[in-house]
Design a protein around this motif. Structure first.
Motif, mmCIF file in Angstrom:
data_model
loop_
_atom_site.group_PDB
_atom_site.id
_atom_site.type_symbol
_atom_site.label_atom_id
_atom_site.label_comp_id
_atom_site.label_asym_id
_atom_site.label_seq_id
_atom_site.Cartn_x
_atom_site.Cartn_y
_atom_site.Cartn_z
ATOM 1 N N ASN A 157 33.904 -39.411 14.555
ATOM 2 C CA ASN A 157 33.343 -40.508 14.102
ATOM 3 C C ASN A 157 34.638 -41.645 14.073
ATOM 4 N N VAL A 188 33.630 -48.439 19.622
ATOM 5 C CA VAL A 188 32.812 -49.567 19.497
ATOM 6 C C VAL A 188 33.552 -50.919 19.148
ATOM 7 N N HIS A 228 25.920 -46.822 20.659
ATOM 8 C CA HIS A 228 26.723 -45.941 19.718
ATOM 9 C C HIS A 228 26.169 -46.406 18.315
ATOM 10 N N GLN A 229 25.943 -47.577 18.120
ATOM 11 C CA GLN A 229 25.743 -48.004 16.795
ATOM 12 C C GLN A 229 24.517 -49.078 16.909
ATOM 13 N N ASN A 263 24.666 -52.448 15.067
ATOM 14 C CA ASN A 263 26.049 -53.363 14.942
ATOM 15 C C ASN A 263 25.838 -54.606 15.321
#
Length: 408
Positions: free
Chosen positions: A256, A263, A292-293, A296
């Motif tokens: 993580n 990111v 990935h997010q 975001n």
């Protein structure tokens, strides 16, 4: 959320020699400015290396000014004493003070090198001195002059370098080390060591994360100085590190942490690509970050800006509304969204006017269209009447034929 705030996800930190080691990779040679680990040395105040005896009756008591005149009048003493114009523009020159171990000992791009560096201003003021400065050659970890010069040095060589501001700290100068804007520098460089970078797939997760963060921070330095192409290069290197597979055990927490760096790199790369007007590349970076997010905010905000710049106002508005829903108090998103809504409305008005013009009678078309509709109805009415009459005549003709046939 300004561009400056977005790009400064992490403060500048000094990286150790171990943290700047990685696999050899193809990278941008002409990297821009120097940063934390940049230690640059310049010309020593020690006398220059001895020249060949010019002869002609000059004794040992000759004063220094006479010696300088004799040196200038003598024939060029050889390559060790000559200045090399590295780029052919007189802005980066190298002079060998002490020869090294031969051309075969020169380092290669992607290797980790260690140098002794001393940096001076043109007036001889010592700016910075750092022994055992380590960096990856060709990755843009230091000022461009060093990345260029060290590749031309032999192991053990000591060189004097004169560099224009363009290949050092540029028009902005530097706060650390303290270098005024547009400053020409003199560097004294000794090449101590060159080693192959370790396999990043074998690096322990904390070292891999530290290395990627170090490259990302270097990209931030380039971004802040306006060197957006060099920033993209540094972020690309950091991404290669974060995306490399790992041949050692890695915990979910470490994974993580590495993902977080990835990111941030994608977000910062998108910001740099926007500055370069590389909209397709910036959109791709935003999409990768959101994979990935998904929530975001920075990635959503930049994606909305890219879509707007590409003329995709509807998608841009939807994306910014999603970002605003996640952070309702963000004034930057509010301002960008309001601007886009207004621009979208104006564009729709222009398109509607264009469509009317294409159809003809752009102004006062209601009466014209009404008469056209009336004419069309009249035409259809006449057609139906004619058809009905013709049908009646035909039926009557058939009936008469039947009657006549019956009588016969």
């Amino acid at each position: 959320m300004t561009e400056k705030e977005e790009i400064m996800d992490a403060g500048d930190s000094h990286a150790s020699a171990a943290s700047v080691k990685k696999n050899g990779r193809t990278s941008l040679l002409d990297s821009g400015e120097d940063f934390e680990i940049l230690d640059e040395e310049d010309i020593d105040d020690d006398p220059p290396p001895p020249l060949e005896d010019a002869g002609g009756g000059k004794g040992k008591n000759m004063d220094e000014s006479e010696k300088k005149n004799a040196d200038s009048d003598s024939d060029p003493p050889g390559p060790v004493e000559e200045w090399m114009d590295v780029l052919g523009n007189d802005q980066l020159k190298k002079k060998v003070l002490e020869a090294g171990e031969g051309q075969d000992s020169r380092p290669q791009k992607g290797q980790n090198v260690k140098i002794n560096l001393r940096t001076y201003l043109k007036d001889g003021t010592l700016v910075e001195e750092q022994p055992d400065l380590s960096f990856t050659l060709g990755d843009g970890d230091v000022i461009q002059a060093l990345d260029l010069i060290v590749q031309l040095m032999e192991m053990g060589e000591k060189a004097l370098v004169q560099v224009d501001a363009k290949y050092a700290y540029g028009v902005r100068g530097s706060l650390e080390p303290e270098v005024p804007p547009n400053s020409e520098l003199s560097l004294e460089v000794v090449l101590l060591k060159a080693t192959d970078a370790p396999d990043v797939e074998l690096l322990p997760p904390p070292e891999k994360t530290a290395l990627a963060s170090h490259k990302r921070e270097r990209g931030n330095v380039h971004y802040q100085r306006g060197d957006y192409a060099f920033a993209v290069n540094s972020y690309s290197i950091a991404l290669q590190i974060t995306e490399s597979s790992s041949k050692v055990d890695i915990s979910p927490e470490e994974e993580n942490e590495l993902m977080g760096v990835r990111v941030k790199c994608l977000n910062n790369m998108a910001a740099s690509q926007l500055k370069l007007d590389h909209y397709d590349a910036a959109l791709k970076s935003c999409v990768s970050a959101l994979e990935h997010q998904p929530d975001n905010i920075k990635a959503l905000f930049r994606m909305g800006k890219v879509l707007a710049l590409q003329g995709e106002y509807t998608e841009a508005i939807q994306t910014l509304r999603k970002a605003l829903k996640l952070e309702p108090s963000n004034k930057t998103i509010h301002a960008e969204l309001s601007k886009l809504v207004k621009k979208n409305s104006e564009q729709r008005g222009v398109e509607q006017a264009m469509y009317k013009k294409m159809l003809g009678n752009p102004g006062g078309g209601s009466s014209s269209s009404g008469s056209q509709n009336h004419q069309a109805k009249s035409t259809w009415g006449l057609s139906w009447k004619w058809l009905f009459g013709a049908t009646a005549v035909a039926i009557g003709g058939v009936a008469l034929s039947v009657v006549i046939a019956a009588r016969n």
